[in-house]
Design a protein around this motif. Structure first.
Motif, PDB file in Angstrom:
ATOM      1  N   ALA A 185       0.855  -1.196   0.000  1.00 19.01           N
ATOM      2  CA  ALA A 185       0.000   0.000   0.000  1.00 19.01           C
ATOM      3  C   ALA A 185       0.886   1.239   0.000  1.00 19.01           C
ATOM      4  O   ALA A 185       1.729   1.401   0.893  1.00 19.01           O
ATOM      5  CB  ALA A 185      -0.899  -0.016   1.229  1.00 19.01           C
ATOM      6  N   ASN A 214       4.758   8.466   0.277  1.00 19.78           N
ATOM      7  CA  ASN A 214       5.087   8.478   1.700  1.00 19.78           C
ATOM      8  C   ASN A 214       6.407   7.708   1.933  1.00 19.78           C
ATOM      9  O   ASN A 214       6.546   6.583   1.458  1.00 19.78           O
ATOM     10  CB  ASN A 214       3.921   7.803   2.444  1.00 19.78           C
ATOM     11  CG  ASN A 214       4.143   7.712   3.917  1.00 19.78           C
ATOM     12  OD1 ASN A 214       4.560   8.667   4.548  1.00 19.78           O
ATOM     13  ND2 ASN A 214       3.857   6.545   4.469  1.00 19.78           N
ATOM     14  N   CYS A 220       6.257   4.146   2.845  1.00 19.91           N
ATOM     15  CA  CYS A 220       5.709   3.296   1.772  1.00 19.91           C
ATOM     16  C   CYS A 220       6.811   2.957   0.762  1.00 19.91           C
ATOM     17  O   CYS A 220       6.812   1.873   0.186  1.00 19.91           O
ATOM     18  CB  CYS A 220       4.553   3.984   1.060  1.00 19.91           C
ATOM     19  SG  CYS A 220       3.189   4.386   2.161  1.00 19.91           S
ATOM     20  N   SER A 252      -2.865   2.177  -4.326  1.00 24.45           N
ATOM     21  CA  SER A 252      -3.018   3.488  -3.713  1.00 24.45           C
ATOM     22  C   SER A 252      -4.492   3.900  -3.757  1.00 24.45           C
ATOM     23  O   SER A 252      -5.210   3.545  -4.687  1.00 24.45           O
ATOM     24  CB  SER A 252      -2.158   4.532  -4.433  1.00 24.45           C
ATOM     25  OG  SER A 252      -2.063   5.692  -3.637  1.00 24.45           O
ATOM     26  N   PRO A 275      -7.918   5.901   8.083  1.00 30.40           N
ATOM     27  CA  PRO A 275      -7.311   4.563   8.107  1.00 30.40           C
ATOM     28  C   PRO A 275      -8.305   3.393   8.075  1.00 30.40           C
ATOM     29  O   PRO A 275      -8.080   2.415   7.368  1.00 30.40           O
ATOM     30  CB  PRO A 275      -6.499   4.581   9.410  1.00 30.40           C
ATOM     31  CG  PRO A 275      -6.088   6.009   9.542  1.00 30.40           C
ATOM     32  CD  PRO A 275      -7.273   6.804   9.058  1.00 30.40           C
ATOM     33  N   LEU A 288       2.888  -2.470   4.412  1.00 32.01           N
ATOM     34  CA  LEU A 288       2.485  -1.054   4.481  1.00 32.01           C
ATOM     35  C   LEU A 288       3.597  -0.282   5.178  1.00 32.01           C
ATOM     36  O   LEU A 288       4.447  -0.879   5.864  1.00 32.01           O
ATOM     37  CB  LEU A 288       1.204  -0.875   5.300  1.00 32.01           C
ATOM     38  CG  LEU A 288      -0.049  -1.612   4.872  1.00 32.01           C
ATOM     39  CD1 LEU A 288      -0.112  -2.951   5.580  1.00 32.01           C
ATOM     40  CD2 LEU A 288      -1.292  -0.808   5.223  1.00 32.01           C
ATOM     41  N   GLY A 289       3.545   1.042   5.052  1.00 37.41           N
ATOM     42  CA  GLY A 289       4.423   1.865   5.863  1.00 37.41           C
ATOM     43  C   GLY A 289       3.910   1.852   7.301  1.00 37.41           C
ATOM     44  O   GLY A 289       2.730   1.615   7.534  1.00 37.41           O
ATOM     45  N   GLN A 317       3.594   4.388   9.158  1.00 38.42           N
ATOM     46  CA  GLN A 317       2.681   5.526   9.268  1.00 38.42           C
ATOM     47  C   GLN A 317       2.805   6.422   8.045  1.00 38.42           C
ATOM     48  O   GLN A 317       3.835   6.402   7.359  1.00 38.42           O
ATOM     49  CB  GLN A 317       2.926   6.330  10.534  1.00 38.42           C
ATOM     50  CG  GLN A 317       4.139   7.222  10.514  1.00 38.42           C
ATOM     51  CD  GLN A 317       4.482   7.721  11.904  1.00 38.42           C
ATOM     52  OE1 GLN A 317       4.762   6.950  12.800  1.00 38.42           O
ATOM     53  NE2 GLN A 317       4.459   9.018  12.077  1.00 38.42           N
ATOM     54  N   ALA A 318       1.730   7.147   7.787  1.00 43.35           N
ATOM     55  CA  ALA A 318       1.763   8.131   6.709  1.00 43.35           C
ATOM     56  C   ALA A 318       2.174   9.453   7.336  1.00 43.35           C
ATOM     57  O   ALA A 318       1.659   9.823   8.391  1.00 43.35           O
ATOM     58  CB  ALA A 318       0.382   8.233   6.073  1.00 43.35           C
ATOM     59  N   ASP A 328       0.046  10.978  10.274  1.00 45.15           N
ATOM     60  CA  ASP A 328       0.785  10.348  11.385  1.00 45.15           C
ATOM     61  C   ASP A 328      -0.093   9.382  12.197  1.00 45.15           C
ATOM     62  O   ASP A 328       0.068   9.258  13.406  1.00 45.15           O
ATOM     63  CB  ASP A 328       1.366  11.406  12.343  1.00 45.15           C
ATOM     64  CG  ASP A 328       2.747  11.856  11.900  1.00 45.15           C
ATOM     65  OD1 ASP A 328       3.363  11.167  11.074  1.00 45.15           O
ATOM     66  OD2 ASP A 328       3.209  12.905  12.383  1.00 45.15           O
ATOM     67  N   CYS A 329      -1.039   8.727  11.523  1.00 37.66           N
ATOM     68  CA  CYS A 329      -1.999   7.898  12.267  1.00 37.66           C
ATOM     69  C   CYS A 329      -1.379   6.627  12.841  1.00 37.66           C
ATOM     70  O   CYS A 329      -1.643   6.262  13.977  1.00 37.66           O
ATOM     71  CB  CYS A 329      -3.176   7.524  11.373  1.00 37.66           C
ATOM     72  SG  CYS A 329      -4.410   8.808  11.288  1.00 37.66           S
ATOM     73  N   ASN A 330      -0.576   5.931  12.023  1.00 37.54           N
ATOM     74  CA  ASN A 330      -0.010   4.650  12.463  1.00 37.54           C
ATOM     75  C   ASN A 330      -1.130   3.692  12.876  1.00 37.54           C
ATOM     76  O   ASN A 330      -1.126   3.150  13.977  1.00 37.54           O
ATOM     77  CB  ASN A 330       0.999   4.906  13.595  1.00 37.54           C
ATOM     78  CG  ASN A 330       1.590   3.636  14.168  1.00 37.54           C
ATOM     79  OD1 ASN A 330       1.373   2.552  13.634  1.00 37.54           O
ATOM     80  ND2 ASN A 330       2.300   3.751  15.255  1.00 37.54           N
ATOM     81  N   GLN A 331      -2.132   3.542  12.009  1.00 37.52           N
ATOM     82  CA  GLN A 331      -3.293   2.709  12.340  1.00 37.52           C
ATOM     83  C   GLN A 331      -3.630   1.691  11.271  1.00 37.52           C
ATOM     84  O   GLN A 331      -4.151   0.615  11.580  1.00 37.52           O
ATOM     85  CB  GLN A 331      -4.534   3.613  12.526  1.00 37.52           C
ATOM     86  CG  GLN A 331      -4.453   4.519  13.719  1.00 37.52           C
ATOM     87  CD  GLN A 331      -5.573   5.546  13.739  1.00 37.52           C
ATOM     88  OE1 GLN A 331      -6.433   5.578  12.858  1.00 37.52           O
ATOM     89  NE2 GLN A 331      -5.560   6.394  14.740  1.00 37.52           N
TER      90      GLN A 331
HETATM   91  P1  AMP Z   1      -1.534   5.629   8.542  1.00 38.78           P
HETATM   92  O1  AMP Z   1      -2.200   4.557   9.344  1.00 38.78           O
HETATM   93  O2  AMP Z   1      -2.501   6.612   7.931  1.00 38.78           O
HETATM   94  O3  AMP Z   1      -0.416   6.314   9.304  1.00 38.78           O
HETATM   95  O4  AMP Z   1      -0.856   4.908   7.270  1.00 38.78           O
HETATM   96  C1  AMP Z   1      -0.028   3.765   7.410  1.00 38.78           C
HETATM   97  C2  AMP Z   1       0.187   3.111   6.070  1.00 38.78           C
HETATM   98  O5  AMP Z   1      -1.061   2.685   5.517  1.00 38.78           O
HETATM   99  C3  AMP Z   1       0.809   3.969   4.978  1.00 38.78           C
HETATM  100  O6  AMP Z   1       2.220   4.038   5.074  1.00 38.78           O
HETATM  101  C4  AMP Z   1       0.373   3.205   3.719  1.00 38.78           C
HETATM  102  O7  AMP Z   1       1.170   2.042   3.528  1.00 38.78           O
HETATM  103  C5  AMP Z   1      -1.042   2.762   4.102  1.00 38.78           C
HETATM  104  N1  AMP Z   1      -2.033   3.761   3.641  1.00 38.78           N
HETATM  105  C6  AMP Z   1      -2.698   4.683   4.390  1.00 38.78           C
HETATM  106  N2  AMP Z   1      -3.511   5.440   3.610  1.00 38.78           N
HETATM  107  C7  AMP Z   1      -3.352   4.990   2.349  1.00 38.78           C
HETATM  108  C8  AMP Z   1      -3.904   5.343   1.071  1.00 38.78           C
HETATM  109  N3  AMP Z   1      -4.795   6.338   0.942  1.00 38.78           N
HETATM  110  N4  AMP Z   1      -3.489   4.653  -0.037  1.00 38.78           N
HETATM  111  C9  AMP Z   1      -2.596   3.654   0.073  1.00 38.78           C
HETATM  112  N5  AMP Z   1      -2.044   3.272   1.253  1.00 38.78           N
HETATM  113  C10 AMP Z   1      -2.409   3.921   2.357  1.00 38.78           C
END
Ligand code: AMP
Length: 251
Positions: free
Chosen positions: A6, A36, A39, A62, A94, A115-116, A118-119, A123-126
């Motif tokens: 992702a 990101n 990612c 994406s 998320p 996945l990463g 967090q974005a 910065d959710c990390n969820q």
């Molecule tokens: P988050 O939980 O928002 O910090 O995101 C953590 C990871 O979820 C990111 O590094 C991506 O790998 C994946 N992710 C979050 N939002 C998206 C998105 N809109 N499209 C693709 N991957 C996403």
């Protein structure tokens, strides 16, 4: 084995963030957007696993507005075999991303979802934790090392935790989220950028995946952090102690 990654399009890490005048969010018009960074690390890890012969295909996914295609093209230029764009006009939280990913996983059946951690915009990390929960798959978050055993169908993941390193053995299929020290992502070379133009990007909508993108989360206001006051240079330790005692009231 197939690996799904992702990748999120975010404001480039080097850009100085500006809050919109109406405080509804941050300015993204005429701002450099990039994949990101976590990612990129996720995609690099998938490509390394494929290059070591342990995976056959890497699929980049994406979700978001139409210009997410640029981020997917970058992923294809780095080496992903194909891409899927879930086109949605609004910002996705998320839980919605996790629900959409679940639907794609049910169709694509990857052995590993990376996945990463967090974005860097929210910065959710969820998302990684949520998709692992929705799928009922084991998860290795904050991975700093990943070793796959194809015969035993196990991934050994080193995780960076407060006390040091934790090593987990995950039965595949599994979800992994990547930390900074996992690898150094490659740059896309010019020939690979050209090749990426002919690689397929499948478009799909949340409606087609039967996922409601409406969120229960409302952003009330986005504001800049308060400006830091200028510091002062003190002439003696006694003066410092006096200020800590009588002005800051911390001793
Ligand atoms: P988050 O939980 O928002 O910090 O995101 C953590 C990871 O979820 C990111 O590094 C991506 O790998 C994946 N992710 C979050 N939002 C998206 C998105 N809109 N499209 C693709 N991957 C996403």
């Amino acid at each position: 084995m197939k690996i799904m990654v992702a990748v999120k399009r975010v404001v480039d890490y080097a850009v100085k963030i500006r809050v919109k005048p109406d405080k509804s969010g941050v300015e993204t018009q005429n701002v450099k957007m990039s994949m990101n960074p976590f990612c990129e690390i996720a995609l690099e890890e998938a490509l390394k696993i494929k290059e070591s012969g342990l995976a056959k295909e890497v699929v980049a996914v994406s979700m978001g507005p139409s210009n997410c295609v640029d981020t997917l093209r970058t992923g294809l230029a780095m080496g992903a075999d194909r891409a899927i764009h879930v086109e949605a006009s609004r910002d996705l939280v998320p839980l919605t991303v996790a629900k959409l990913l679940k639907k794609l996983v049910e169709v694509e059946n990857p052995g590993l979802l990376i996945l990463g951690k967090q974005a860097i915009d929210d910065d959710c990390n969820q998302t990684g934790q949520m998709i692992a929960g929705l799928l009922g798959w084991p998860q290795g978050t904050f991975a700093s090392k990943v070793v796959l055993d194809k015969e035993k169908q196990v991934a050994t993941v080193d995780r960076e935790v407060d006390g040091g390193l934790e090593t987990l053995c995950l039965d595949l299929p599994a979800v992994i989220t990547t930390d900074l020290r996992l690898n150094q992502p490659r740059y896309a070379t010019l020939p690979n950028i050209m090749k990426a133009k002919s690689k397929p990007i499948k478009k799909i909508t949340p409606e087609e995946l039967n996922v409601d993108v409406k969120s229960d989360l409302e952003v009330v206001q986005v504001t800049e952090p308060p400006k830091r006051k200028a510091g002062v240079i003190l002439s003696s330790v006694d003066e410092l102690i006096d200020k800590l005692k009588n002005e800051a009231h911390v001793i």
